[in-house]
Design a protein around this motif. Sequence first.
Motif, short mmCIF file in Angstrom:
data_model
loop_
_atom_site.label_atom_id
_atom_site.label_comp_id
_atom_site.label_asym_id
_atom_site.label_seq_id
_atom_site.Cartn_x
_atom_site.Cartn_y
_atom_site.Cartn_z
N VAL A 179 46.53 39.25 39.46
CA VAL A 179 45.73 39.56 40.64
C VAL A 179 45.19 38.28 41.27
O VAL A 179 45.28 38.07 42.48
N ALA B 213 38.13 40.13 40.13
CA ALA B 213 39.00 39.94 38.96
C ALA B 213 38.39 38.96 37.97
O ALA B 213 38.48 39.15 36.75
N GLN C 257 46.17 36.48 44.93
CA GLN C 257 45.15 36.20 45.95
C GLN C 257 45.21 34.74 46.39
O GLN C 257 45.03 34.43 47.58
N VAL D 269 40.20 47.54 39.23
CA VAL D 269 41.58 47.05 39.37
C VAL D 269 42.31 47.82 40.46
O VAL D 269 43.04 47.23 41.28
N THR E 9 44.34 44.68 48.47
CA THR E 9 45.42 43.71 48.65
C THR E 9 46.53 44.30 49.51
O THR E 9 47.04 43.66 50.44
N CYS F 119 41.17 46.52 43.77
CA CYS F 119 41.80 45.23 44.07
C CYS F 119 43.22 45.43 44.59
O CYS F 119 43.65 44.79 45.56
N GLY F 120 43.96 46.33 43.94
CA GLY F 120 45.32 46.58 44.37
C GLY F 120 45.39 47.22 45.75
O GLY F 120 46.20 46.83 46.60
#
Length: 405
Positions: free
Chosen positions: A244, A228, A248, A190, A197, A193-194
């Motif tokens: 998430v 995700a 996206q 996670v 991004t 991913c953050g």
Amino acid sequence: MGAGSSAGGPQPSGVTRAGAARDGRTREGAAGGRLAVLDGVRVLAALSVLFYHYVVLDSAWGEPTKGVFPAAHGFAVYGWLGVEIFFLVSGFVICMSTWGRTVGDFAVSRISRLFPAYWAAVAFTSLVLFNWPEVRRIKTGDALVNLSMMQAGIGVPHIDDVYWTLFVELKFYVLFALVVMRGVTYRNCVLFCGAWTLAGVVAPAVDSGVLSFFAASSASPYFIAGIAFYLMRRFGPNAVLWAVIGLQFLLAQHHVHDRMTASLGPGVTQQTPVWPAHAIILLGLVLMAAIALGALDGIRWRWLPHAGAITYPLYLIHMLAGLTFIHHFRHQVAPVPLALGVTALMVLLAWLIHRFVERPLGRFLRDRLRRGVQDIRSGTPAPPPLRRLPAQPSAPEAERIPATR
């Protein structure tokens, strides 16, 4: 951290909505068994890209393809979106396959998976283009550099245009290797991913070549959404993961028009509505959501894994070699039979590469690379096997051998 470890993240307990068991097993099992439906998605993505190249690109036919395929052209202009679907699946699969693995394991699996078919594709495509330089002329030096898969980084032209996606994949692998180093857990995924991004949002606004290079703003939303979706499958859906994925989707919309322009050219883009591309991206996310939630687990057709296995070599060899064959025979064979015949030929060649190159060479590379990784971990390369010396003659025999002067 081993498989099933998820510091700071939700732990699988009982049989959850994602189908995880108490021992950390997911639906596909602790070993990460094959999801047949993902192979189906790969097949659809590969065929859509092939459909786009053979039906939309004018270079193969020597005339505008809208007149050659008046009915199919309107659908084929969106086939390039198969690449985005590949990225989406890649995020899901990489997150799934690296759980509990080390960086060395990750590197070995990726190299042994990507390079055998790629080397065969470079050799095949180069052979075709050297013998029939009708669609494109290439240089021997460029073909040799292409074998490294690093040509985009040093400005060497791709032997086949589809190879640009492999360099994007390599960027993703390098970045995700950082997660593997720390341990593939719910929390670390996670956070990754953050962070990615944020990099994708910030990169266009700052003057940093390195940040822009790795941010891959037009592709990262698909990889991140795929990650995700796998977390959702393994641990169950929650508001954070849905957020998430939703983010996206919104970010991906910003890049759709630029991707269309790059794929079709500004003239075609002006005459082609953009909304179907947005709809296809949404459908791709919905399909992956269904996979993540287990709604498509009943799809276990036996032929799907076999078809999915040849999608990678098919993707690698179909474009310029196929366009060259179409261009060469376009005056002898009608368009539809020619396109279908070249497609069938490419599928056959892809199977041959998978069966006689990818599988045996992949096993060979995997075994050798694992030994190399073990040498790195131990800090000392294993000594080479001792050479067997010829047996010494017995005493009576030695006495019969004349001394040399």
